[in-house]
Design an enzyme around this catalytic site. Structure first.
Site, PDB file in Angstrom:
ATOM      1  N   GLU A   1      52.815  33.339  43.856  1.00 48.17           N
ATOM      2  CA  GLU A   1      53.671  34.521  43.645  1.00 48.17           C
ATOM      3  C   GLU A   1      54.416  34.807  44.937  1.00 48.17           C
ATOM      4  O   GLU A   1      53.786  34.955  45.974  1.00 48.17           O
ATOM      5  CB  GLU A   1      52.824  35.744  43.265  1.00 48.17           C
ATOM      6  CG  GLU A   1      52.102  35.563  41.958  1.00 48.17           C
ATOM      7  CD  GLU A   1      51.369  36.835  41.492  1.00 48.17           C
ATOM      8  OE1 GLU A   1      51.651  37.921  42.030  1.00 48.17           O
ATOM      9  OE2 GLU A   1      50.528  36.701  40.593  1.00 48.17           O
TER      10      GLU A   1
ATOM     11  N   ASP B   1      54.065  39.051  34.888  1.00 45.01           N
ATOM     12  CA  ASP B   1      53.514  39.737  36.040  1.00 45.01           C
ATOM     13  C   ASP B   1      53.483  41.221  35.707  1.00 45.01           C
ATOM     14  O   ASP B   1      54.461  41.763  35.200  1.00 45.01           O
ATOM     15  CB  ASP B   1      54.375  39.478  37.283  1.00 45.01           C
ATOM     16  CG  ASP B   1      53.551  39.678  38.536  1.00 45.01           C
ATOM     17  OD1 ASP B   1      52.546  38.953  38.706  1.00 45.01           O
ATOM     18  OD2 ASP B   1      53.881  40.576  39.338  1.00 45.01           O
TER      19      ASP B   1
ATOM     20  N   GLY C   1      40.814  45.151  34.762  1.00 47.55           N
ATOM     21  CA  GLY C   1      41.633  45.709  35.843  1.00 47.55           C
ATOM     22  C   GLY C   1      41.588  47.230  35.896  1.00 47.55           C
ATOM     23  O   GLY C   1      40.514  47.839  35.940  1.00 47.55           O
TER      24      GLY C   1
ATOM     25  N   LYS D   1      45.001  49.615  22.301  1.00 43.06           N
ATOM     26  CA  LYS D   1      45.742  49.420  23.566  1.00 43.06           C
ATOM     27  C   LYS D   1      47.086  48.744  23.268  1.00 43.06           C
ATOM     28  O   LYS D   1      48.121  49.128  23.820  1.00 43.06           O
ATOM     29  CB  LYS D   1      44.915  48.569  24.550  1.00 43.06           C
ATOM     30  CG  LYS D   1      45.640  48.313  25.863  1.00 43.06           C
ATOM     31  CD  LYS D   1      44.859  47.459  26.857  1.00 43.06           C
ATOM     32  CE  LYS D   1      45.737  47.135  28.071  1.00 43.06           C
ATOM     33  NZ  LYS D   1      45.143  46.183  29.010  1.00 43.06           N
TER      34      LYS D   1
END
Ligand code: ITT
Length: 200
Positions: A44, A72, A147, A169
């Protein structure tokens, strides 16, 4: 009149994050797009923009044949001037969720989760985005997802992403919105084969 089935679409999704791949695959498969996860960490670049990072990741996956999707994502916290944003993976590894909560102690909680997805399709390079506004919870809640999910409460909800099922979600998430945009773009490209590239 002969009724034809829509063409079967299939993509390789390159990521080092199995949970992210599973979310994207579940969402896209429900829209008739087959997803083959390719587990790999792509380099990245340092950039202030998720779109540029996603684009560079796609370029780094040039050896993966066929249609390829990468993405990303980042958590942009208003009171921290958008931090961790493009540094979300680094901040997660170093500060963790507890460190983020400490930084935000006493500050307003507004935040946005964003995804930039980059798609290579028949020689074109497409970048599509999705976002959801929400708030950072006072403490981590829930065990689903991954996360920052335990501390992100999407707008209009009381529960964090980690307290929701995957379909719940995905009815709201930044990733699902970016994947919906990918699906629409693919349908457009199929209907009207495109040439050139679109990076927006
Ligand atoms: P890649 O190999 O695809 O880059 P990654 O996990 O490094 O996988 P990102 O850089 O896109 O993915 O993610 C940045 C950070 O944000 C990372 O710590 C993720 O765990 C977290 N993140 C991304 N999407 C999330 C989501 O939907 N919910 C909670 N946290 C998320």
């Amino acid at each position: 009149m002969v009724k034809r089935d829509p063409p079967r679409l299939s993509l390789s999704f390159v990521t080092s994050n199995a949970a992210k791949a599973a979310e994207a695959a579940t969402f896209l498969q429900a829209l008739g797009i087959e997803v083959h996860p390719v587990v790999r960490r792509l380099p990245e670049p340092q950039s202030e923009r998720l779109e540029e990072v996603a684009s560079a990741k796609l370029d780094a996956a040039s050896d993966v044949p066929g249609a390829v999707l990468v993405e990303d994502s980042g958590l942009f916290v208003d009171a921290l001037g958008g931090f961790p944003g493009v540094y979300s993976a680094y901040a997660f590894r170093t500060l963790g969720v507890a460190g983020l909560l400490r930084l935000l102690d006493g500050y307003p909680r507004g935040a946005e989760f964003r995804t930039a997805a980059a798609l290579r399709w028949r020689g074109t390079h497409q970048v599509l985005t999705g976002a959801v506004r929400g708030e950072i919870a006072r403490e981590p809640r829930g065990t689903n997802g991954f996360g920052y999910d335990p501390v992100f409460v999407p707008e209009g909800e009381r529960r964090s992403f980690a307290e929701m099922t995957l379909p719940e979600k995905s009815s709201l998430s930044h990733r699902a919105r970016a994947m919906a945009a990918v699906s629409s773009r693919l349908r457009e490209l199929l209907a009207r084969p495109a040439s050139g590239s679109s990076k927006k």
